[in-house]
Design an enzyme around this catalytic site. Structure first.
Site, PDB file in Angstrom:
ATOM      1  N   ASN A  85     -65.321 -18.987 -28.078  1.00  0.00           N
ATOM      2  CA  ASN A  85     -64.754 -17.644 -28.006  1.00  0.00           C
ATOM      3  C   ASN A  85     -65.906 -16.641 -28.001  1.00  0.00           C
ATOM      4  O   ASN A  85     -66.520 -16.383 -29.033  1.00  0.00           O
ATOM      5  CB  ASN A  85     -63.832 -17.406 -29.203  1.00  0.00           C
ATOM      6  CG  ASN A  85     -63.222 -16.017 -29.206  1.00  0.00           C
ATOM      7  OD1 ASN A  85     -63.288 -15.286 -28.214  1.00  0.00           O
ATOM      8  ND2 ASN A  85     -62.629 -15.633 -30.321  1.00  0.00           N
TER       9      ASN A  85
ATOM     10  N   LYS B 212     -65.781 -13.529 -27.624  1.00  0.00           N
ATOM     11  CA  LYS B 212     -65.385 -12.229 -28.173  1.00  0.00           C
ATOM     12  C   LYS B 212     -65.901 -11.115 -27.246  1.00  0.00           C
ATOM     13  O   LYS B 212     -65.942 -11.300 -26.032  1.00  0.00           O
ATOM     14  CB  LYS B 212     -65.861 -12.089 -29.617  1.00  0.00           C
ATOM     15  CG  LYS B 212     -65.371 -13.257 -30.488  1.00  0.00           C
ATOM     16  CD  LYS B 212     -65.637 -13.060 -31.963  1.00  0.00           C
ATOM     17  CE  LYS B 212     -65.155 -14.281 -32.736  1.00  0.00           C
ATOM     18  NZ  LYS B 212     -65.336 -14.123 -34.198  1.00  0.00           N
TER      19      LYS B 212
ATOM     20  N   HIS C  54     -55.637 -14.574 -32.770  1.00  0.00           N
ATOM     21  CA  HIS C  54     -56.910 -14.622 -33.486  1.00  0.00           C
ATOM     22  C   HIS C  54     -56.885 -13.622 -34.640  1.00  0.00           C
ATOM     23  O   HIS C  54     -56.260 -12.561 -34.557  1.00  0.00           O
ATOM     24  CB  HIS C  54     -58.065 -14.301 -32.532  1.00  0.00           C
ATOM     25  CG  HIS C  54     -59.408 -14.609 -33.093  1.00  0.00           C
ATOM     26  ND1 HIS C  54     -60.053 -13.760 -33.961  1.00  0.00           N
ATOM     27  CD2 HIS C  54     -60.234 -15.671 -32.918  1.00  0.00           C
ATOM     28  CE1 HIS C  54     -61.219 -14.287 -34.298  1.00  0.00           C
ATOM     29  NE2 HIS C  54     -61.350 -15.447 -33.677  1.00  0.00           N
TER      30      HIS C  54
ATOM     31  N   GLU D 184     -58.897 -11.531 -35.674  1.00  0.00           N
ATOM     32  CA  GLU D 184     -59.352 -10.180 -35.331  1.00  0.00           C
ATOM     33  C   GLU D 184     -58.230  -9.379 -34.669  1.00  0.00           C
ATOM     34  O   GLU D 184     -58.137  -8.156 -34.854  1.00  0.00           O
ATOM     35  CB  GLU D 184     -60.589 -10.262 -34.435  1.00  0.00           C
ATOM     36  CG  GLU D 184     -61.798 -10.779 -35.198  1.00  0.00           C
ATOM     37  CD  GLU D 184     -62.895 -11.347 -34.327  1.00  0.00           C
ATOM     38  OE1 GLU D 184     -63.888 -11.823 -34.886  1.00  0.00           O
ATOM     39  OE2 GLU D 184     -62.760 -11.331 -33.082  1.00  0.00           O
TER      40      GLU D 184
ATOM     41  N   GLU E 168     -58.367 -21.100 -38.540  1.00  0.00           N
ATOM     42  CA  GLU E 168     -59.569 -20.296 -38.726  1.00  0.00           C
ATOM     43  C   GLU E 168     -59.460 -19.510 -40.036  1.00  0.00           C
ATOM     44  O   GLU E 168     -58.813 -18.453 -40.077  1.00  0.00           O
ATOM     45  CB  GLU E 168     -59.735 -19.313 -37.565  1.00  0.00           C
ATOM     46  CG  GLU E 168     -59.993 -19.978 -36.229  1.00  0.00           C
ATOM     47  CD  GLU E 168     -60.629 -18.992 -35.258  1.00  0.00           C
ATOM     48  OE1 GLU E 168     -61.662 -19.327 -34.687  1.00  0.00           O
ATOM     49  OE2 GLU E 168     -60.082 -17.888 -35.099  1.00  0.00           O
TER      50      GLU E 168
ATOM     51  N   GLY F  85     -67.624 -15.473 -38.803  1.00  0.00           N
ATOM     52  CA  GLY F  85     -68.742 -14.547 -38.662  1.00  0.00           C
ATOM     53  C   GLY F  85     -69.447 -14.211 -39.952  1.00  0.00           C
ATOM     54  O   GLY F  85     -70.258 -13.288 -40.001  1.00  0.00           O
TER      55      GLY F  85
ATOM     56  N   SER G  79     -67.461 -20.146 -38.458  1.00  0.00           N
ATOM     57  CA  SER G  79     -68.916 -20.334 -38.564  1.00  0.00           C
ATOM     58  C   SER G  79     -69.321 -21.788 -38.286  1.00  0.00           C
ATOM     59  O   SER G  79     -70.128 -22.371 -39.003  1.00  0.00           O
ATOM     60  CB  SER G  79     -69.421 -19.873 -39.932  1.00  0.00           C
ATOM     61  OG  SER G  79     -69.192 -18.492 -40.118  1.00  0.00           O
TER      62      SER G  79
END
Length: 248
Positions: free
Chosen positions: A10, A12, A94, A96, A165, A171, A211
């Site tokens: 991904n 992003k 996701h 985010e 996730e 991150g 990560s």
């Protein structure tokens, strides 16, 4: 049960033409495990371009789509548009999108239903925040997110990959230990067996994302219920190839 390992990247909101060429060169020139399915999630403006230059053993995904095929939705893209430029997958739900853009379970489910009806395959993401983890409600949060997807997926489970996730590990440099990740993956599979079907539970592929790097991928890949990875920042680096090859 043999489930084909699947590694997603991904990107992003990262990448430009020069960087894309370099990433694709690595995927073209370096050996990739032929037993691993590879999907890379591209910023929408580059989906068609990347599709035109990636090798045949690398599939392309959009990172999001809207829940309708067309209409007055400025700035959005639809599943038929994604399919029209040759991409086969879309990443939905996701963290985010859930946290930054306030996407709720019902909206994500509507997007999943539309994408599947349009002929795309879906990487559907679920996961808990650090506060939820510390409160001991990881399984409750994750299964609630999956429960919302069940009617949207219907009989299309073969076209869906789940990605667990943990939000606290995205991150941040923090990674769930193999034991922690395996426990959640096993819990997801158990919930699916009870609430959907044993066949779905046995066959669904569940990726781990949070990560993931070349340094921890091999140990994570050895876990019985981890069927691949959804990789963030490391998918922009040469080590992405090492992650793809981690289960070899």
């Amino acid at each position: 049960m043999s489930r084909k390992f699947i590694v997603g990247g991904n990107w992003k909101m990262n990448g430009d033409t020069d960087q894309i060429v370099e990433i694709v060169k690595n995927l073209t020139q370096l050996p990739l495990d032929p037993n691993v399915e590879i999907v890379i999630g591209i910023p929408s403006i580059y989906v068609a371009y990347v599709k035109s230059i990636v090798p045949n053993n690398v599939a392309v995904a959009a990172q999001n789509c809207w829940k309708a095929a067309k209409g007055a939705f400025t700035g959005e893209i639809s599943a038929p548009m994604i399919k029209d430029v040759g991409a086969e997958w879309v990443i939905l739900g996701h963290s985010e999108r859930r946290i930054i853009f306030n996407e709720e379970d019902d909206l994500i489910a509507a997007k999943v239903a539309h994408a599947l009806e349009s002929g795309l395959k879906v990487i559907a993401c679920v996961g808990e925040t650090l506060e939820q983890k510390d409160s001991g409600i990881t399984e409750e949060v994750v299964t609630k997110q999956i429960k919302a997807l069940v009617p949207a997926i219907g009989n299309n489970w073969q076209n869906v990959v789940l990605a667990y996730e943990p939000v606290w590990a995205i991150g941040t440099g923090k990674t769930a230990t193999p034991q922690q990740a395996q426990e959640v993956h096993a819990a997801i599979r158990s919930w699916l067996s009870t609430n959907v079907s044993s066949d779905v539970a046995e066959n669904i592929r569940i990726q781990y994302g949070g990560s993931v790097t070349a340094a921890n991928a091999t140990e994570l890949a050895a876990c019985a219920d981890i069927d691949g990875f959804l990789v963030g920042g490391a998918s922009l680096k040469p080590e992405f190839v090492d992650i793809i090859n981690s289960c070899n």
